[in-house]
Scaffold this active site. Sequence first.
Site, PDB file in Angstrom:
ATOM      1  N   SER A  52      27.888  46.659  38.981  1.00 52.72           N
ATOM      2  CA  SER A  52      27.662  46.043  37.810  1.00 52.72           C
ATOM      3  C   SER A  52      26.052  46.230  37.549  1.00 52.72           C
ATOM      4  O   SER A  52      25.101  46.698  38.162  1.00 52.72           O
ATOM      5  CB  SER A  52      27.857  44.614  37.922  1.00 52.72           C
ATOM      6  OG  SER A  52      29.277  44.335  38.449  1.00 52.72           O
TER       7      SER A  52
HETATM    8  N1  SAH Z   1      31.105  44.167  42.747  1.00 57.07           N
HETATM    9  C1  SAH Z   1      30.912  45.620  42.778  1.00 57.07           C
HETATM   10  C2  SAH Z   1      31.575  45.921  41.545  1.00 57.07           C
HETATM   11  C3  SAH Z   1      32.710  45.584  41.021  1.00 57.07           C
HETATM   12  S1  SAH Z   1      33.887  46.729  40.016  1.00 57.07           S
HETATM   13  C4  SAH Z   1      29.561  46.272  43.043  1.00 57.07           C
HETATM   14  O1  SAH Z   1      28.645  45.512  43.418  1.00 57.07           O
HETATM   15  O2  SAH Z   1      29.285  47.247  43.136  1.00 57.07           O
HETATM   16  C5  SAH Z   1      35.425  45.797  40.309  1.00 57.07           C
HETATM   17  C6  SAH Z   1      36.168  46.563  41.735  1.00 57.07           C
HETATM   18  O3  SAH Z   1      37.129  45.671  41.735  1.00 57.07           O
HETATM   19  C7  SAH Z   1      36.322  47.810  41.695  1.00 57.07           C
HETATM   20  O4  SAH Z   1      36.009  48.482  42.462  1.00 57.07           O
HETATM   21  C8  SAH Z   1      38.106  47.587  41.634  1.00 57.07           C
HETATM   22  O5  SAH Z   1      38.632  48.687  42.185  1.00 57.07           O
HETATM   23  C9  SAH Z   1      38.093  46.227  42.388  1.00 57.07           C
HETATM   24  N2  SAH Z   1      39.485  45.393  42.067  1.00 57.07           N
HETATM   25  C10 SAH Z   1      40.188  45.438  41.355  1.00 57.07           C
HETATM   26  N3  SAH Z   1      41.151  44.559  41.206  1.00 57.07           N
HETATM   27  C11 SAH Z   1      41.297  44.422  42.588  1.00 57.07           C
HETATM   28  C12 SAH Z   1      42.071  43.753  43.523  1.00 57.07           C
HETATM   29  N4  SAH Z   1      43.204  42.997  42.894  1.00 57.07           N
HETATM   30  N5  SAH Z   1      41.621  43.411  44.920  1.00 57.07           N
HETATM   31  C13 SAH Z   1      40.554  43.860  45.349  1.00 57.07           C
HETATM   32  N6  SAH Z   1      39.679  44.706  44.455  1.00 57.07           N
HETATM   33  C14 SAH Z   1      39.979  45.053  43.145  1.00 57.07           C
END
Ligand code: SAH
Length: 205
Positions: A52
Site C-alpha cells: 500500500s
Molecule cells: N498490507 C500489505 C498490502 C496488502 S495487499 C502490505 O503492507 O504490503 C492485499 C493482500 O491481501 C494481498 O497480498 C492478498 O493476497 C491478500 N488477501 C486477499 N484476500 C485474502 C484473504 N481472504 N485472506 C488473507 N489474505 C488475503
Amino acid sequence: MFQLTLRRRGISDQAVLRTMEEVPREHFVAAGDRDHAYRDSALGIACGQTISQPFVVAYMTEQLHLQKQHKVLEIGTGSGYQAAVLSRLCAHVLTIERYRTLADIARDRLEALGYFNVEVMFGDGFDIPPGAGDFDRIIVTAAMEQIPEKLLERLLPGGILIAPVGPHHGTQTLVRVTRTDGGFERKELVDVRFVPALPGIAREL
Ligand code: SAH
C-alpha cells in the site's frame, strides 16, 4: 521529506509519524523499486499484489488508535510492511495471507528485520481459526464487498475494525467499525483503492 509529505496530507499522530520514519520501507518493496520506496504510491509485489501507499498505511494506523497492550489482527499480509508498522505500536500482530509465497517471504523478512512480535499465518482471512482468539483491533488491507458479521464478532469490547469496503474493481470506502456496549458503530472515512479480498487460500503459489 517522507514525514513532511505524510504531515501535509493530514497525519498528525506523533507515534505514527515516528514509526513510519523508522520502518525501512525499502526492504519491503521489490528489488527494482528500492529507489522509489519512499514515494507516496502503491507498488507491485509478487503474486500480482501490492504494497500500500505510505499515506494509506499511516492513515489506517492512525485511525486504529493503537495502545501498547493491544492484540491486533491484519488480513492481507502482502509485503509485511503494514504489519511491521503496527507491531511497533502494539503488543502483538497476527497477520494472515492467502498466498503461501507472500506469507513465507514476509515471515522471513520480518524476522530478519527484528519484528519479533508479528506472527505471519498462511490462511484465509475470511476463516480465522477460533484458537487465534479475539482482537482489540482488526485491519483489513484488501477490498471487501461487505464486512462479514463473523469478523466483527472477533472484536473485543471497545475494539475497532478498519476495512476498505466496496466493489472489488473500482473505488472503495474506508470504513471504521467500533464495538460498543450496545452493538457496532460504523463510520465512513475516505475513498481508497485496494486489491480484492478473495475467499480461500490461493491455488497458485
Ligand atoms: N498490507 C500489505 C498490502 C496488502 S495487499 C502490505 O503492507 O504490503 C492485499 C493482500 O491481501 C494481498 O497480498 C492478498 O493476497 C491478500 N488477501 C486477499 N484476500 C485474502 C484473504 N481472504 N485472506 C488473507 N489474505 C488475503
